[in-house]
Design an enzyme around this catalytic site. Structure first.
Site, PDB file in Angstrom:
ATOM      1  N   LYS A   1       0.860  -1.193   0.000  1.00  0.00           N
ATOM      2  CA  LYS A   1       0.000   0.000   0.000  1.00  0.00           C
ATOM      3  C   LYS A   1       0.890   1.234   0.000  1.00  0.00           C
ATOM      4  O   LYS A   1       1.895   1.272   0.730  1.00  0.00           O
ATOM      5  CB  LYS A   1      -0.898  -0.035   1.247  1.00  0.00           C
ATOM      6  CG  LYS A   1      -1.919   1.086   1.336  1.00  0.00           C
ATOM      7  CD  LYS A   1      -2.774   0.934   2.598  1.00  0.00           C
ATOM      8  CE  LYS A   1      -3.858   1.996   2.689  1.00  0.00           C
ATOM      9  NZ  LYS A   1      -4.699   1.842   3.904  1.00  0.00           N
TER      10      LYS A   1
ATOM     11  N   SER B   1      -9.723   1.875   2.992  1.00  0.00           N
ATOM     12  CA  SER B   1      -8.849   2.616   2.099  1.00  0.00           C
ATOM     13  C   SER B   1      -7.841   1.747   1.340  1.00  0.00           C
ATOM     14  O   SER B   1      -7.269   2.218   0.364  1.00  0.00           O
ATOM     15  CB  SER B   1      -8.089   3.674   2.898  1.00  0.00           C
ATOM     16  OG  SER B   1      -7.234   3.066   3.859  1.00  0.00           O
TER      17      SER B   1
ATOM     18  N   SER C   1      -9.834  -0.442   7.180  1.00  0.00           N
ATOM     19  CA  SER C   1      -9.279  -0.337   5.828  1.00  0.00           C
ATOM     20  C   SER C   1      -8.597  -1.576   5.272  1.00  0.00           C
ATOM     21  O   SER C   1      -8.282  -1.597   4.088  1.00  0.00           O
ATOM     22  CB  SER C   1      -8.308   0.832   5.753  1.00  0.00           C
ATOM     23  OG  SER C   1      -9.023   2.019   5.625  1.00  0.00           O
TER      24      SER C   1
HETATM   25  N1  GLN Z   1     -13.013   4.393   6.461  1.00  0.00           N
HETATM   26  C1  GLN Z   1     -12.395   4.800   7.684  1.00  0.00           C
HETATM   27  C2  GLN Z   1     -11.976   6.235   7.594  1.00  0.00           C
HETATM   28  O1  GLN Z   1     -12.187   6.834   6.579  1.00  0.00           O
HETATM   29  C3  GLN Z   1     -11.252   3.896   8.030  1.00  0.00           C
HETATM   30  C4  GLN Z   1     -10.053   4.167   7.222  1.00  0.00           C
HETATM   31  C5  GLN Z   1      -8.889   3.326   7.613  1.00  0.00           C
HETATM   32  O2  GLN Z   1      -9.028   2.294   8.259  1.00  0.00           O
HETATM   33  N2  GLN Z   1      -7.718   3.782   7.233  1.00  0.00           N
HETATM   34  O3  GLN Z   1     -11.442   6.791   8.510  1.00  0.00           O
END
Ligand code: GLN
Length: 484
Positions: free
Chosen positions: A78, A153, A177
């Site tokens: 990532k 994400s 994410s």
């Molecule tokens: N969707 C969540 C957010 O926008 C979690 C994102 C993540 O785990 N990095 O904060």
């Protein structure tokens, strides 16, 4: 089965029997990336020369008796993890040209284990999002249905693994994410216990919640990757000094099979297909000998609100460093220093990131701090205690990963609250620091994958992986691949 469909376990076998070489595997994966990436946009950066340099080294090392465990295994990273000499953008314009002078600890560990870093995957900007649509470089698509999101994400990693462009990838999970995109793309996503994996070189979003983990097509492969990346790191003050177990060798049928099913996770408005798939999974694990225990996690309904206050507060502080001086590309000439900061941040950050910075700054500001940040901290403790109580009655918790399968691109982008609710089942674990693994548990009528998560006690990755492996062996969901 083509070489690109082989998992990490199969590739190791093929190398051992000399039926394939890393060069052949990489040729095939890069061909696939060339073909699919223009459509799926799972990768931001793939540097062919750098990949073949690693192939050369792996092929030399493979012949030796002390070849490391992931020797010649291609892994995608990532784009939130720093990679020495390779651009690391965090999917943000502000880091568009950042070439780190050092490797993140978990990248360093993967390299030491012999893995080939295949490329950097797309993500929501600074990992803020649930759909990979907030990337400054354009969205990633779901290989099962290209007009749907892959989740986020870590959507690039999920899409790449699901579409067999790479057998395994690293992701990060602050509020879901890793697990949510894994569920939406039909793969295995493991978020380890907070502190299990070093955060050094992982670009910070919300430091008390961020945790790196694995995305693969089988539980075994995730166990193997976890072994390689876990462990204490003096460079991360929150990394835990706990022994790392040989997870892949401990995947035995768990002795204790009390499985908690939290009442509060079957909310109104939950997708009917998701509900049915979880019911089906509960039946399957019963047949495997599990005893289902009805449990309650009463503070679940506060989790999303608590998370968005705490995560945004931490983000507003962490992202202060991108000012065009210390970090981040500076925007053109400005009248004075203050305007330079303002321009740099206004142009460098996308809408969602600016929204989080504002939310967080507000929650931390004098006069509001106690009402928002302080209160959220106290509620976080209650959510942790819910889990402590529940684990007195059961050994693992089984729950849906996401309230819905993959949704259409654009469906939630303009409604932040709707998007935030995608994380309703994943966020509580991050608040409590617990490990969780999402595994495929069914398909909708339209052919979209769905996932369930197995949640464990702190540092008990062994049990959730064993449980997940047992379920995987008894089902065939994980064997399907998208027709793309
Ligand atoms: N969707 C969540 C957010 O926008 C979690 C994102 C993540 O785990 N990095 O904060």
């Amino acid at each position: 089965m083509g070489l690109s469909e082989a998992g990490i376990r199969e590739l190791r076998e093929l190398y051992k029997k000399r039926e394939a070489t890393p060069g052949q595997v990489v040729d095939e994966l890069l061909r696939k990336i060339d073909k699919l990436n223009p459509r799926l946009h799972a990768f931001i950066t793939v540097d062919h020369d750098a990949v073949y340099e690693q192939v050369r080294q792996a092929e030399q090392a493979l012949g030796r008796p002390d070849a490391p465990v992931l020797c010649g295994i291609p892994i995608a990273i990532k784009d939130i993890f720093t990679t020495i000499g390779m651009r690391t953008t965090c999917a943000s314009k502000i880091l568009e040209n950042f070439v780190p002078p050092y490797d993140a600890t978990i990248v360093r560990k993967l390299k030491a284990a012999g893995a080939i870093i295949l490329g950097k995957t797309n993500m929501d900007e600074f990992a803020m999002g649930s759909s990979t649509e907030t990337s400054a470089f354009g969205p990633t698509r779901n290989p099962w249905k290209p007009d749907a999101v892959p989740g986020g994400s870590s959507g690039g990693s999920a899409s790449a693994v699901a579409a067999c462009m790479v057998p395994g990838a690293l992701g990060t999970d602050t509020g879901g994410s890793i697990r949510q995109p894994a569920a939406l793309c039909g793969i295995v996503g493991l978020k380890p216990t907070y502190g299990r994996v070093s955060r050094y070189g992982m670009i910070a979003f919300a430091s008390s919640l961020d945790q790196g983990g694995t995305m693969t097509r089988s539980v075994y492969d995730s166990a193997l990757l976890l072994e390689a990346i876990a462990g204490f790191d003096p460079l991360d003050s929150t990394s835990a000094d706990m022994p790392v177990e040989p997870y892949s060798q401990l995947l035995a049928r768990p002795r204790e099979l009390r499985v908690g099913v939290p009442r509060e996770y079957f909310v109104e408005g939950m997708d009917a297909d998701v509900q049915a798939s979880i019911q089906g999974a509960i039946e399957t694990v019963k047949e495997l000998g599990a005893r289902i225990v009805d449990i309650s996690l009463p503070h679940t309904r506060y989790a999303v609100a608590v998370y968005y206050i705490l995560a945004s507060s931490e983000a507003s502080s962490n992202l202060a460093r991108y000012d065009g001086v210390k970090y981040g590309s500076r925007s053109g000439p400005a009248q004075d220093l203050n305007n330079m900061y303002k321009d740099t941040r206004a142009k460098g950050f996308g809408r969602e990131v600016r929204r989080r910075i504002m939310l967080g700054t507000f929650a931390l500001s004098a006069g509001y701090y106690a009402a928002f940040y302080g209160k959220a901290q106290r509620a976080r403790r209650l959510i942790q205690q819910d889990f402590d109580t529940a684990f007195g009655q059961c050994d693992v918790i089984l729950a849906p990963t996401s309230p819905s399968p993959a949704f259409k691109l654009g469906a939630k982008l303009d409604d932040p609250l709707k998007m935030y609710l995608s994380d309703i089942f994943t966020i509580p674990l991050n608040l409590a620091g617990l490990p969780g693994v999402s595994i495929p548990c069914g398909f909708t009528k339209e052919g979209l994958p769905m996932g369930m998560q197995i949640i464990g006690r702190q540092f008990d990755e062994k049990t959730i992986l064993s449980f997940a492996d047992m379920y995987e062996q008894a089902t065939t969901w994980h064997t399907r691949t998208p027709a793309i």
